[in-house]
Design an enzyme around this catalytic site. Structure first.
Site, PDB file in Angstrom:
ATOM      1  N   GLU A  43       0.800  -1.231   0.000  1.00 57.43           N
ATOM      2  CA  GLU A  43       0.000   0.000   0.000  1.00 57.43           C
ATOM      3  C   GLU A  43       0.829   1.276   0.000  1.00 57.43           C
ATOM      4  O   GLU A  43       0.336   2.348   0.357  1.00 57.43           O
ATOM      5  CB  GLU A  43      -0.961   0.034   1.208  1.00 57.43           C
ATOM      6  CG  GLU A  43      -1.853  -1.184   1.346  1.00 57.43           C
ATOM      7  CD  GLU A  43      -2.736  -1.396   0.125  1.00 57.43           C
ATOM      8  OE1 GLU A  43      -3.335  -0.431  -0.346  1.00 57.43           O
ATOM      9  OE2 GLU A  43      -2.806  -2.543  -0.345  1.00 57.43           O
ATOM     10  N   THR A  48       1.475   2.169  -8.486  1.00 57.43           N
ATOM     11  CA  THR A  48       0.957   3.403  -9.101  1.00 57.43           C
ATOM     12  C   THR A  48       2.083   4.154  -9.800  1.00 57.43           C
ATOM     13  O   THR A  48       1.885   4.722 -10.883  1.00 57.43           O
ATOM     14  CB  THR A  48       0.292   4.303  -8.045  1.00 57.43           C
ATOM     15  OG1 THR A  48      -0.674   3.538  -7.310  1.00 57.43           O
ATOM     16  CG2 THR A  48      -0.416   5.477  -8.699  1.00 57.43           C
ATOM     17  N   ARG A 178      -6.838  -0.471  -6.946  1.00 65.91           N
ATOM     18  CA  ARG A 178      -5.975  -1.201  -6.034  1.00 65.91           C
ATOM     19  C   ARG A 178      -6.137  -2.694  -6.230  1.00 65.91           C
ATOM     20  O   ARG A 178      -7.247  -3.223  -6.189  1.00 65.91           O
ATOM     21  CB  ARG A 178      -6.293  -0.844  -4.575  1.00 65.91           C
ATOM     22  CG  ARG A 178      -6.056   0.617  -4.212  1.00 65.91           C
ATOM     23  CD  ARG A 178      -4.570   0.927  -4.152  1.00 65.91           C
ATOM     24  NE  ARG A 178      -4.318   2.333  -3.836  1.00 65.91           N
ATOM     25  CZ  ARG A 178      -4.128   3.284  -4.737  1.00 65.91           C
ATOM     26  NH1 ARG A 178      -4.175   2.996  -6.025  1.00 65.91           N
ATOM     27  NH2 ARG A 178      -3.888   4.534  -4.368  1.00 65.91           N
ATOM     28  N   ASP A 200       8.684  -4.022 -10.383  1.00 66.37           N
ATOM     29  CA  ASP A 200       7.771  -3.850  -9.248  1.00 66.37           C
ATOM     30  C   ASP A 200       7.484  -5.214  -8.639  1.00 66.37           C
ATOM     31  O   ASP A 200       7.057  -6.140  -9.332  1.00 66.37           O
ATOM     32  CB  ASP A 200       6.470  -3.193  -9.736  1.00 66.37           C
ATOM     33  CG  ASP A 200       5.426  -3.019  -8.624  1.00 66.37           C
ATOM     34  OD1 ASP A 200       5.815  -3.017  -7.444  1.00 66.37           O
ATOM     35  OD2 ASP A 200       4.234  -2.892  -8.958  1.00 66.37           O
ATOM     36  N   GLN A 204       3.714  -6.832   0.394  1.00 69.56           N
ATOM     37  CA  GLN A 204       3.243  -7.544   1.573  1.00 69.56           C
ATOM     38  C   GLN A 204       4.306  -8.520   2.057  1.00 69.56           C
ATOM     39  O   GLN A 204       5.144  -8.983   1.287  1.00 69.56           O
ATOM     40  CB  GLN A 204       1.935  -8.302   1.277  1.00 69.56           C
ATOM     41  CG  GLN A 204       0.701  -7.420   1.261  1.00 69.56           C
ATOM     42  CD  GLN A 204       0.550  -6.664  -0.053  1.00 69.56           C
ATOM     43  OE1 GLN A 204       1.231  -6.974  -1.022  1.00 69.56           O
ATOM     44  NE2 GLN A 204      -0.331  -5.691  -0.093  1.00 69.56           N
TER      45      GLN A 204
END
Length: 354
Positions: A43, A48, A178, A200, A204
């Site tokens: 997050e 993005t 998301r 990327d 988590q």
């Protein structure tokens, strides 16, 4: 008198010139290929940033790719409202009668396999009714107490537009969507006569064991931190403060032997959400020694300093930038600013700078 070692046209000289020429070509090729590794906790906005590279340096997303995001956006929107309805109940907040009816219909229409990923006008109408319910608004204002996508309000405000049958998806819709990043996703693009490969990987905890496979031949690490998450808990355990997790992770990455000579760029991300939140929630809920009050500049500087202090190598430079990953202009400006740093690092690795 002849040259005992052979003239410039001797076979040995020609072979030597050929080898030197190939070496120069190899160095130029290496300098023109840059591998960027996006790291950070879940997050934090890494994906993005990668999406923005497609909008800025490529031709954006194809019509087919944009269409594929519609089901993600629908799931984000429906899932977020269901979370809010549940949170309101847990908080003892009572919905209006209209809100209760909308909540029942939403639950029945989107339960399990009944929801096919399409945001129909009827579902949109119920989400709008709930979004206008005072109990839902109160729960939303207390969203730091539970897990809620930070794009929820954006989609709720746009519910009339995104729930029509001929909905045309926008760049912002795509950027704010998301989905959990699993595996390794590469985005390749050209900028300043240089080929970039941006890698990327999921942030988590369960995904971090895959990071090691990406550590070789990295020109620069871009580490993303969500500034706005200083009062939130991890999705993974709902107990650990997200900022504390990012700080611990950054210390590990910054000081690992893998990146001892690698450019380290720190993106202090989600500054837009942070600016709004810091006017209401003091940073000392995360850092007890913070005394700067409800002030954006003071709080942002404190976060910057505490992250830079994690660097144990006095010869290693960290390049911090405050970013808003959903703001294309901001990302373009910031990336242009760090591009020279990245390219200089590539030239050093290729032996073309000393």
């Amino acid at each position: 008198m002849g040259n005992l070692c052979g003239g410039q046209n001797s076979p040995d000289a020609k072979k030597n010139d050929q080898i030197n020429s190939e070496l120069r070509k190899d160095k130029s090729r290496l300098a023109a290929e840059v591998k960027l590794l996006l790291l950070g906790a879940g997050e934090s906005g890494k994906s993005t940033i990668a999406k923005q590279m497609k909008f800025i340096y490529l031709d954006g997303f194809s019509k087919e790719e944009k269409e594929s995001y519609k089901s993600i956006i629908a799931s984000n929107t429906v899932g977020s409202m269901r979370v809010l309805v549940s949170a309101a109940a847990d908080m003892g907040l009572e919905l209006t009668n209209a809100g209760k009816d909308a909540a029942i219909r939403l639950r029945n229409e989107t339960a399990g396999t009944l929801f096919n990923g399409v945001l129909t006008p009827s579902i949109g109408k119920d989400i709008k009714a709930l979004w206008n319910d005072p109990a839902i608004r109160t729960a939303y204002s207390r969203s730091s107490e539970f897990q809620l996508n930070d794009s929820a309000g954006y989609y709720f405000d746009a519910i009339d537009r995104i729930s029509v049958s001929d909905y045309e998806i926008t760049e912002q819709d795509v950027l704010r969507s998301r989905t959990k990043t699993t595996g390794i996703i590469e985005t390749e693009f050209d900028a300043a006569d240089t080929h970039f490969k941006m890698v990327d990987v999921g942030g988590q905890r369960s995904e971090r064991k895959k990071w090691m496979y990406c550590f070789q031949d990295v020109t620069a690490v871009i580490f993303c931190v969500a500034m706005s998450e200083y009062d939130l808990k991890l999705y993974e355990d709902d107990a650990t403060n997200r900022m504390h997790e990012s700080l611990k992770l950054f210390k590990e990455i910054c000081n690992t032997k893998w990146f001892a000579n690698t450019a380290m760029i720190l993106f202090l991300n989600k500054k837009d959400i942070f600016k709004d939140k810091i006017s209401k929630v003091d940073l000392n809920v995360c850092f007890e020694d913070y005394t700067g009050g409800l002030n954006y500049e003071n709080a942002a500087l404190f976060i910057r300093k505490i992250f830079l202090a994690q660097n144990d190598n006095s010869n290693k430079s960290i390049y911090p930038h405050e970013t808003c990953a959903t703001d294309t202009d901001n990302v373009r400006i910031v990336f242009n600013a760090v591009k020279d740093i990245i390219l200089n690092q590539a030239l050093k690795e290729a032996g073309m700078m000393f």
